[in-house]
Design a protein around this motif. Sequence first.
Motif, mmCIF file in Angstrom:
data_model
loop_
_atom_site.group_PDB
_atom_site.id
_atom_site.type_symbol
_atom_site.label_atom_id
_atom_site.label_comp_id
_atom_site.label_asym_id
_atom_site.label_seq_id
_atom_site.Cartn_x
_atom_site.Cartn_y
_atom_site.Cartn_z
ATOM 1 N N SER A 52 0.231 -1.229 0.226
ATOM 2 C CA SER A 52 -0.362 -0.254 -0.006
ATOM 3 C C SER A 52 1.029 1.898 -0.301
ATOM 4 N N ILE A 53 2.140 1.563 0.804
ATOM 5 C CA ILE A 53 3.101 2.301 0.380
ATOM 6 C C ILE A 53 4.066 2.533 -0.627
ATOM 7 N N TRP A 54 4.464 1.459 -0.986
ATOM 8 C CA TRP A 54 5.205 1.804 -2.241
ATOM 9 C C TRP A 54 5.103 1.084 -3.344
ATOM 10 N N ALA A 55 4.148 0.003 -3.091
ATOM 11 C CA ALA A 55 4.015 -0.702 -4.484
ATOM 12 C C ALA A 55 3.366 -0.163 -5.882
ATOM 13 N N SER A 56 3.335 -0.116 -6.776
ATOM 14 C CA SER A 56 2.307 0.122 -8.213
ATOM 15 C C SER A 56 1.371 -1.071 -8.074
ATOM 16 N N GLU A 57 0.936 -0.909 -9.412
ATOM 17 C CA GLU A 57 0.573 -2.082 -9.936
ATOM 18 C C GLU A 57 1.290 -3.188 -10.659
ATOM 19 N N SER A 58 1.572 -2.464 -10.783
ATOM 20 C CA SER A 58 3.146 -3.398 -11.835
ATOM 21 C C SER A 58 4.221 -4.491 -10.885
ATOM 22 N N SER A 59 4.251 -3.822 -9.622
ATOM 23 C CA SER A 59 5.123 -3.763 -8.710
ATOM 24 C C SER A 59 4.903 -5.133 -7.598
ATOM 25 N N MET A 60 3.535 -5.039 -7.114
ATOM 26 C CA MET A 60 2.488 -6.031 -5.865
ATOM 27 C C MET A 60 3.505 -7.124 -5.526
ATOM 28 N N LYS A 61 4.138 -8.135 -6.560
ATOM 29 C CA LYS A 61 4.630 -9.600 -6.581
ATOM 30 C C LYS A 61 5.790 -9.311 -5.732
ATOM 31 N N VAL A 62 6.506 -7.974 -5.873
ATOM 32 C CA VAL A 62 8.433 -7.763 -5.693
ATOM 33 C C VAL A 62 7.624 -7.667 -3.875
ATOM 34 N N TYR A 63 7.224 -7.100 -3.384
ATOM 35 C CA TYR A 63 6.955 -7.260 -2.248
ATOM 36 C C TYR A 63 6.433 -8.275 -0.945
ATOM 37 N N GLU A 64 5.637 -8.458 -1.945
ATOM 38 C CA GLU A 64 5.171 -10.349 -1.489
ATOM 39 C C GLU A 64 6.426 -11.402 -1.154
ATOM 40 N N ASP A 65 6.942 -11.395 -2.356
ATOM 41 C CA ASP A 65 7.503 -11.948 -2.822
ATOM 42 C C ASP A 65 8.646 -12.633 -1.729
ATOM 43 N N CYS A 66 8.804 -10.526 -1.653
ATOM 44 C CA CYS A 66 10.600 -10.895 -1.033
ATOM 45 C C CYS A 66 9.593 -10.839 0.941
ATOM 46 N N ILE A 67 8.721 -10.958 1.385
ATOM 47 C CA ILE A 67 8.706 -10.583 2.466
ATOM 48 C C ILE A 67 7.995 -12.594 2.907
ATOM 49 N N GLU A 68 8.018 -13.004 1.970
ATOM 50 C CA GLU A 68 7.463 -14.372 2.493
ATOM 51 C C GLU A 68 8.946 -15.173 1.847
ATOM 52 N N SER A 69 9.629 -14.898 1.116
ATOM 53 C CA SER A 69 10.565 -15.866 0.991
ATOM 54 C C SER A 69 11.674 -15.881 1.993
ATOM 55 N N CYS A 70 11.528 -14.773 3.218
ATOM 56 C CA CYS A 70 12.681 -13.946 3.634
ATOM 57 C C CYS A 70 12.309 -15.419 5.148
ATOM 58 N N LEU A 71 10.933 -15.865 4.938
ATOM 59 C CA LEU A 71 10.516 -17.077 5.594
ATOM 60 C C LEU A 71 10.769 -17.971 5.641
ATOM 61 N N THR A 72 12.107 -18.323 4.774
ATOM 62 C CA THR A 72 12.318 -19.618 4.640
ATOM 63 C C THR A 72 13.390 -20.426 4.284
ATOM 64 N N THR A 73 14.644 -18.725 4.183
ATOM 65 C CA THR A 73 15.886 -18.847 3.768
ATOM 66 C C THR A 73 16.340 -18.818 4.931
ATOM 67 N N SER A 74 17.601 -19.321 4.646
ATOM 68 C CA SER A 74 18.920 -19.682 5.578
ATOM 69 C C SER A 74 19.555 -18.448 5.625
ATOM 70 N N SER A 75 19.207 -17.232 4.428
ATOM 71 C CA SER A 75 20.183 -16.539 4.442
ATOM 72 C C SER A 75 19.793 -15.704 5.352
ATOM 73 N N PRO A 76 20.680 -14.460 5.956
ATOM 74 C CA PRO A 76 20.839 -13.684 6.897
ATOM 75 C C PRO A 76 19.912 -12.587 6.267
ATOM 76 N N LEU A 77 19.005 -12.341 4.962
ATOM 77 C CA LEU A 77 18.592 -11.415 4.685
ATOM 78 C C LEU A 77 17.553 -11.707 3.551
ATOM 79 N N PRO A 78 16.723 -11.317 3.554
ATOM 80 C CA PRO A 78 16.121 -10.119 3.818
ATOM 81 C C PRO A 78 15.555 -10.000 5.160
ATOM 82 N N HIS A 79 15.103 -9.116 5.747
ATOM 83 C CA HIS A 79 14.259 -8.833 7.170
ATOM 84 C C HIS A 79 13.165 -7.762 6.638
ATOM 85 N N TRP A 80 11.950 -7.655 7.410
ATOM 86 C CA TRP A 80 10.852 -6.680 7.022
ATOM 87 C C TRP A 80 10.384 -6.321 8.411
ATOM 88 N N TYR A 81 10.415 -5.529 8.740
ATOM 89 C CA TYR A 81 9.554 -4.472 9.808
ATOM 90 C C TYR A 81 8.016 -3.932 9.700
#
Length: 150
Positions: A22-51
């Motif tokens: 709602s704050i940052w995405a345009s119609e064409s970039s909605m999936k960017v935040y969804e994918d990045c935030i969902e992926s941070c829950l399953t990765t073993s990498s120290p990044l990304p984090h969302w707060y």
Amino acid sequence: MELISVREKPEFKNRIIDYFQSIWASESSMKVYEDCIESCLTTSSPLPHWYILEESGNIIGGAGLITNDFISRMDLYPWMCALHIEEKYRGNEYGNLLLDKAKQDAKAGGFENLYLCTDHIGYYERYGFEFIGMGYHPWGSDSRIYKFKL
């Protein structure tokens, strides 16, 4: 006031996705935040984090800690991104709560520095960030790059 990390409280995932879209995405970039935030829950990498910052059940701000903020300096990371405090809550140092959490998580991830890109002058310097130069976005604009030594 509660600072919520999606990695620490994955039950907030959908609220956090909705907020950043709602704050940052345009119609064409909605999936960017969804994918990045969902992926941070399953990765073993120290990044990304969302707060998010929440007060009385309302999200009043948020930020991310990511590998690159759509900027040409791919050699620098991690990046603080998408820092936003709702207008009526500004002026209360709430942004610094998010900055501090990102600094802690970046340090815990083994990083020596934290970076961010912005057009703001004067805000991040108050929290120890140092201007180090300009970077360039794929869409043709440029931004100031700041570094914080962890």
